[in-house]
Design a protein around this motif. Structure first.
Motif, PDB file in Angstrom:
ATOM      1  N   THR A  24      15.707 -37.669 -36.397  1.00 52.01           N
ATOM      2  CA  THR A  24      16.127 -37.099 -35.097  1.00 52.01           C
ATOM      3  C   THR A  24      17.826 -37.307 -34.438  1.00 52.01           C
ATOM      4  N   LYS A  25      17.968 -36.673 -34.288  1.00 53.23           N
ATOM      5  CA  LYS A  25      18.909 -36.897 -33.166  1.00 53.23           C
ATOM      6  C   LYS A  25      18.653 -38.061 -32.006  1.00 53.23           C
ATOM      7  N   GLU A  26      18.058 -37.850 -31.546  1.00 53.82           N
ATOM      8  CA  GLU A  26      17.696 -38.448 -30.261  1.00 53.82           C
ATOM      9  C   GLU A  26      16.390 -39.399 -30.303  1.00 53.82           C
ATOM     10  N   GLN A  27      16.546 -40.305 -29.589  1.00 53.12           N
ATOM     11  CA  GLN A  27      15.940 -41.713 -29.690  1.00 53.12           C
ATOM     12  C   GLN A  27      15.711 -42.294 -28.207  1.00 53.12           C
ATOM     13  N   LEU A  28      13.788 -42.360 -28.168  1.00 51.96           N
ATOM     14  CA  LEU A  28      13.769 -42.272 -26.686  1.00 51.96           C
ATOM     15  C   LEU A  28      14.470 -44.146 -26.449  1.00 51.96           C
ATOM     16  N   ALA A  29      14.354 -43.700 -25.291  1.00 53.11           N
ATOM     17  CA  ALA A  29      15.532 -44.459 -24.436  1.00 53.11           C
ATOM     18  C   ALA A  29      14.733 -45.385 -22.602  1.00 53.11           C
ATOM     19  N   GLY A  30      13.949 -44.564 -22.438  1.00 53.36           N
ATOM     20  CA  GLY A  30      13.500 -45.805 -21.590  1.00 53.36           C
ATOM     21  C   GLY A  30      12.207 -44.438 -20.958  1.00 53.36           C
ATOM     22  N   PHE A  31      11.282 -45.243 -20.062  1.00 50.13           N
ATOM     23  CA  PHE A  31       9.883 -43.938 -20.058  1.00 50.13           C
ATOM     24  C   PHE A  31       9.817 -44.480 -18.137  1.00 50.13           C
ATOM     25  N   TYR A  32       9.203 -43.574 -17.534  1.00 48.12           N
ATOM     26  CA  TYR A  32       8.699 -43.326 -16.215  1.00 48.12           C
ATOM     27  C   TYR A  32       7.550 -43.177 -16.297  1.00 48.12           C
ATOM     28  N   MET A  33       6.543 -43.969 -15.635  1.00 48.03           N
ATOM     29  CA  MET A  33       5.486 -43.947 -15.420  1.00 48.03           C
ATOM     30  C   MET A  33       4.850 -42.948 -14.075  1.00 48.03           C
ATOM     31  N   LEU A  34       4.721 -41.444 -14.203  1.00 53.41           N
ATOM     32  CA  LEU A  34       3.942 -40.472 -12.754  1.00 53.41           C
ATOM     33  C   LEU A  34       3.801 -40.782 -12.078  1.00 53.41           C
ATOM     34  N   ASP A  35       3.066 -40.381 -10.573  1.00 56.23           N
ATOM     35  CA  ASP A  35       1.391 -39.819 -10.442  1.00 56.23           C
ATOM     36  C   ASP A  35       2.268 -38.459  -9.939  1.00 56.23           C
ATOM     37  N   ALA A  36       1.483 -37.839 -10.624  1.00 56.87           N
ATOM     38  CA  ALA A  36       1.498 -35.998 -10.017  1.00 56.87           C
ATOM     39  C   ALA A  36       0.755 -35.718  -9.986  1.00 56.87           C
ATOM     40  N   GLN A  64       8.345 -30.476 -12.266  1.00 58.86           N
ATOM     41  CA  GLN A  64       9.649 -30.683 -11.536  1.00 58.86           C
ATOM     42  C   GLN A  64      10.123 -32.398 -11.288  1.00 58.86           C
ATOM     43  N   LEU A  65       9.180 -33.134 -11.484  1.00 65.14           N
ATOM     44  CA  LEU A  65       9.810 -34.733 -11.060  1.00 65.14           C
ATOM     45  C   LEU A  65      10.616 -35.066 -12.301  1.00 65.14           C
ATOM     46  N   CYS A  91      17.996 -42.400  -8.194  1.00 60.54           N
ATOM     47  CA  CYS A  91      15.759 -41.615  -8.914  1.00 60.54           C
ATOM     48  C   CYS A  91      14.883 -42.412  -8.639  1.00 60.54           C
ATOM     49  N   VAL A  92      14.412 -43.398  -9.086  1.00 58.00           N
ATOM     50  CA  VAL A  92      13.869 -44.459  -9.338  1.00 58.00           C
ATOM     51  C   VAL A  92      13.299 -44.562  -7.817  1.00 58.00           C
ATOM     52  N   ASP A  93      14.615 -44.808  -6.395  1.00 62.63           N
ATOM     53  CA  ASP A  93      14.341 -45.219  -5.518  1.00 62.63           C
ATOM     54  C   ASP A  93      13.799 -43.972  -4.574  1.00 62.63           C
ATOM     55  N   ASN A  94      14.258 -42.635  -5.069  1.00 60.31           N
ATOM     56  CA  ASN A  94      13.959 -41.727  -4.599  1.00 60.31           C
ATOM     57  C   ASN A  94      12.016 -41.117  -4.849  1.00 60.31           C
ATOM     58  N   LEU A  95      11.587 -41.181  -6.376  1.00 57.51           N
ATOM     59  CA  LEU A  95      10.872 -41.360  -6.613  1.00 57.51           C
ATOM     60  C   LEU A  95       9.441 -41.951  -6.107  1.00 57.51           C
ATOM     61  N   GLN A  96       9.311 -43.487  -5.200  1.00 61.31           N
ATOM     62  CA  GLN A  96       9.001 -44.643  -5.130  1.00 61.31           C
ATOM     63  C   GLN A  96       8.865 -44.084  -3.490  1.00 61.31           C
ATOM     64  N   THR A  97       9.912 -43.597  -2.976  1.00 62.29           N
ATOM     65  CA  THR A  97       9.819 -42.817  -1.778  1.00 62.29           C
ATOM     66  C   THR A  97       8.871 -41.981  -1.477  1.00 62.29           C
TER      67      THR A  97
END
Length: 134
Positions: free
Chosen positions: A74-86, A94-95, A32-38
């Motif tokens: 909450t039952k969900e915990q912060l697991a990570g992040f993506y900084m996106l340019d949209a 959509q991304l 997914c990261v590779d695709n977003l970078q491309t």
């Protein structure tokens, strides 16, 4: 415009995965990261260690308090992040739908508030909840 995609999921789900399932999820995330970078959308991102490694700092009246964990209700915990340019929020949404852990929990999308470092003290009040903002 920059958007932060905050990835949340119930850590018990990933802790219950087999090694093969965990490796498969990580390969999907890297793809997914590779695709977003491309496509020119990926600016930065990182997975986080489990919530039991977290510490929370609060400063009240000049005194710091440090406690273990986020203690979020909450039952969900912060697991990570993506900084996106949209282009806009719709494109960011959509991304985010393509981020693999969205299947396990949720991905919160927030526009980044740009602040010029070392700018002079004249700030524009850009808070969206202020009357006349936007």
């Amino acid at each position: 415009m920059k958007y932060l995609a905050l990835v949340y999921y119930d850590e018990s789900i990933v802790k219950g995965m087999s090694s093969e399932e965990w490796a498969s999820l990580n390969r999907e995330c890297l793809a997914c990261v590779d695709n977003l970078q491309t496509q020119g959308h990926f600016l930065a991102g990182q997975a986080l260690q489990p919530v039991e490694t977290a510490s929370t700092v609060r400063v009240r009246d000049g005194k710091a308090t440090i406690i273990d964990g986020p203690f979020a209700e909450t039952k969900e915990q912060l697991a990570g992040f993506y900084m996106l340019d949209a282009r806009d929020l719709n494109e960011a949404l959509q991304l985010a739908q393509k981020i693999p852990p969205a299947r396990l929990g949720s991905v919160e999308i927030r526009p980044v508030r740009e602040i010029e470092p070392f700018a002079d003290a004249t700030f524009t009040d850009d808070r969206p909840w202020r009357e006349g903002a936007g």
